[in-house]
Scaffold this motif. Structure first.
Motif, PDB file in Angstrom:
ATOM      1  N   LEU A  66      -4.030 -56.861 -48.291  1.00  0.00           N
ATOM      2  CA  LEU A  66      -3.528 -56.273 -47.049  1.00  0.00           C
ATOM      3  C   LEU A  66      -4.457 -55.146 -46.639  1.00  0.00           C
ATOM      4  CD1 LEU A  66      -1.216 -55.989 -44.917  1.00  0.00           C
ATOM      5  CD2 LEU A  66      -0.104 -54.409 -46.507  1.00  0.00           C
ATOM      6  N   PHE A  67      -4.622 -54.962 -45.325  1.00  0.00           N
ATOM      7  CA  PHE A  67      -5.448 -53.874 -44.817  1.00  0.00           C
ATOM      8  C   PHE A  67      -4.635 -53.050 -43.836  1.00  0.00           C
ATOM      9  CE2 PHE A  67      -8.611 -51.913 -42.030  1.00  0.00           C
ATOM     10  CZ  PHE A  67      -9.480 -51.369 -42.963  1.00  0.00           C
ATOM     11  N   VAL A  68      -4.831 -51.729 -43.891  1.00  0.00           N
ATOM     12  CA  VAL A  68      -4.164 -50.821 -42.966  1.00  0.00           C
ATOM     13  C   VAL A  68      -5.223 -50.020 -42.215  1.00  0.00           C
ATOM     14  CG1 VAL A  68      -2.594 -48.864 -42.731  1.00  0.00           C
ATOM     15  CG2 VAL A  68      -2.091 -50.667 -44.397  1.00  0.00           C
TER      16      VAL A  68
ATOM     17  N   GLN B  50       0.520 -56.577 -37.698  1.00  0.00           N
ATOM     18  CA  GLN B  50       1.392 -55.814 -36.816  1.00  0.00           C
ATOM     19  C   GLN B  50       0.674 -54.591 -36.269  1.00  0.00           C
ATOM     20  OE1 GLN B  50       5.268 -54.971 -38.483  1.00  0.00           O
ATOM     21  NE2 GLN B  50       5.821 -53.567 -36.830  1.00  0.00           N
ATOM     22  N   VAL B  51       0.907 -54.305 -34.996  1.00  0.00           N
ATOM     23  CA  VAL B  51       0.408 -53.092 -34.355  1.00  0.00           C
ATOM     24  C   VAL B  51       1.563 -52.101 -34.268  1.00  0.00           C
ATOM     25  CG1 VAL B  51      -0.626 -52.101 -32.288  1.00  0.00           C
ATOM     26  CG2 VAL B  51      -1.286 -54.392 -33.033  1.00  0.00           C
ATOM     27  N   ILE B  52       1.323 -50.872 -34.703  1.00  0.00           N
ATOM     28  CA  ILE B  52       2.363 -49.850 -34.744  1.00  0.00           C
ATOM     29  C   ILE B  52       1.967 -48.681 -33.849  1.00  0.00           C
ATOM     30  CG2 ILE B  52       3.127 -50.461 -37.073  1.00  0.00           C
ATOM     31  CD1 ILE B  52       1.378 -48.105 -38.083  1.00  0.00           C
TER      32      ILE B  52
ATOM     33  N   VAL C 101      -3.479 -57.471 -41.213  1.00  0.00           N
ATOM     34  CA  VAL C 101      -3.730 -56.071 -40.871  1.00  0.00           C
ATOM     35  C   VAL C 101      -2.499 -55.418 -40.249  1.00  0.00           C
ATOM     36  CG1 VAL C 101      -5.155 -54.504 -39.488  1.00  0.00           C
ATOM     37  CG2 VAL C 101      -6.177 -56.577 -40.483  1.00  0.00           C
ATOM     38  N   VAL C 102      -2.212 -54.199 -40.696  1.00  0.00           N
ATOM     39  CA  VAL C 102      -1.290 -53.294 -40.011  1.00  0.00           C
ATOM     40  C   VAL C 102      -2.168 -52.222 -39.378  1.00  0.00           C
ATOM     41  CG1 VAL C 102       0.534 -51.581 -40.281  1.00  0.00           C
ATOM     42  CG2 VAL C 102       0.633 -53.722 -41.575  1.00  0.00           C
TER      43      VAL C 102
ATOM     44  N   LEU D 127     -13.985 -51.747 -35.731  1.00  0.00           N
ATOM     45  CA  LEU D 127     -14.303 -53.059 -36.291  1.00  0.00           C
ATOM     46  C   LEU D 127     -13.569 -53.373 -37.592  1.00  0.00           C
ATOM     47  CD1 LEU D 127     -18.160 -53.321 -35.694  1.00  0.00           C
ATOM     48  CD2 LEU D 127     -16.397 -54.771 -34.690  1.00  0.00           C
ATOM     49  N   THR D 128     -13.007 -52.364 -38.254  1.00  0.00           N
ATOM     50  CA  THR D 128     -12.428 -52.626 -39.578  1.00  0.00           C
ATOM     51  C   THR D 128     -11.323 -53.688 -39.555  1.00  0.00           C
ATOM     52  OG1 THR D 128     -11.008 -50.659 -39.374  1.00  0.00           O
ATOM     53  CG2 THR D 128     -13.089 -50.418 -40.588  1.00  0.00           C
ATOM     54  N   PRO D 129     -10.431 -53.726 -38.554  1.00  0.00           N
ATOM     55  CA  PRO D 129      -9.450 -54.818 -38.564  1.00  0.00           C
ATOM     56  C   PRO D 129     -10.096 -56.198 -38.471  1.00  0.00           C
ATOM     57  CG  PRO D 129      -8.690 -53.059 -37.132  1.00  0.00           C
ATOM     58  CD  PRO D 129     -10.120 -52.744 -37.498  1.00  0.00           C
TER      59      PRO D 129
END
Length: 347
Positions: A245-247, A288-290, A269-270, A257-259
């Motif tokens: 998982l990536f945050v 998910q976009v928060i 990705v969150v 660019l990280t996502p």
């Protein structure tokens, strides 16, 4: 010089997102047209012109059409404008904007004098007051790709094979939201013994105290063995391969660019709603976009994916498909090439 039809100036020696874009794009563009870089801080492997060759820009290339000067910073726009307006160089000026804020008067002055403008996202385009074309950044889907064996990839970077890892990569600083990620992990990891967290990135001298405070916060929580600060790595693609998982917790970002790097590696990705993140992530499908700067939302979204192996794996597969289909670096190079043709046809 007679074959060079596009010049990509880079007037900043220190590595930045703009410099990284040039380094990745120019080799692909060089397969399609005559292009060269100009300036410091670039690998010798890139096609380039030297400063002593700049006067040769006063003549047209052998194709007979004007050269394109593709700027990505104010100073590069100014240099192109001086060459064109004062020295009468036969140039067409192109600018790529990644900023998501109202431009200052000087920047607006320069942009209005460009022959063509590219925006790196729809959000960026909304801040421009001149006609523009959206060309989103792409990612090297060969370099950033899922590993054949994720357990082996975990071991390859020196991590424990028995754990899942959630990552946060980039400069360690307040703007990047590293503290939000740390606080989210302090809240999540104690009840999830099968997970650990990895923070990869450099803290410059200006932000060293910020990093030390975060490490102290982790130590106080008794999680120094599970929230790992691994520093800066030139082989960062290997670290993405170790993640489940990536945050992306940034408080502000131009594009980000990280996502995409995570998605191309098959990692969901969150991400905070900054930069182009909401245009990269397919909500509920690839992650998910928060809301920006919302620790509670970040903790909840990350925890949900950490606890649901089936959903996380499906999101990882969808991330890989989306990144490969819509955000391959080759596609960005081709879209920019098409934009050059449009500029040539009207200029």
């Amino acid at each position: 010089m007679s074959r060079i039809e596009v010049v990509a100036p880079n007037f900043k020696k220190r590595l930045s997102g703009v410099t990284s874009t040039i380094i990745q794009l120019v080799p692909l563009q060089a397969r399609m047209l005559g292009i060269a870089t100009l300036g410091p801080g670039l690998p010798e492997s890139l096609p380039k012109i030297r400063w002593w060759q700049v006067p040769l820009l006063l003549k047209r290339p052998q194709s007979g059409r004007k050269r394109i000067w593709h700027a990505r910073r104010n100073v590069e726009m100014l240099a192109g404008l001086v060459l064109k307006a004062i020295f009468r160089a036969p140039l067409l000026l192109v600018f790529t904007s990644a900023s998501q804020r109202r431009h200052k008067r000087w920047t607006r002055f320069l942009i209005r004098r460009m022959d063509g403008v590219i925006a790196t996202s729809r959000k960026t385009a909304a801040y421009l007051t001149v006609p523009n074309t959206v060309v989103m950044h792409g990612i090297d889907t060969v370099k950033f790709a899922p590993p054949p064996d994720r357990d082996a990839a975990v071991e390859a970077v020196g991590l424990e094979r028995v754990r899942n890892y959630v990552g946060c990569f980039g400069r360690v600083r307040h703007q990047k939201g590293t503290d939000l990620f740390v606080d989210a992990m302090i809240g999540l990891l104690p009840s999830r013994p099968g997970w650990s967290a990895v923070i990869a990135g450099r803290a410059t001298a200006q932000h060293a105290a910020f990093e030390q405070e975060l490490k102290a916060r982790v130590a106080t929580a008794g999680l120094s063995e599970r929230i790992l600060f691994v520093g800066e790595h030139s082989d960062i693609a290997r670290w993405y391969k170790a993640l489940a998982l990536f945050v992306a917790p940034q408080r502000w970002e131009g594009f980000g660019l990280t996502p995409l790097e995570a998605m191309a590696t098959g990692v969901p990705v969150v991400a905070a709603d900054v930069g182009a993140f909401s245009e990269l992530i397919e909500e509920g499908v690839t992650g998910q976009v928060i809301p920006r700067d919302d620790l509670a939302a970040m903790t909840k979204a990350a925890g949900r994916l950490m606890d649901d192996d089936v959903k996380r794996d499906a999101a990882g597969r969808a991330s890989l498909e989306r990144a490969s289909k819509l955000f391959a670096l080759q596609g960005e190079a081709e879209a920019i090439g098409a934009f050059y043709q449009k500029v040539w046809s009207t200029g």
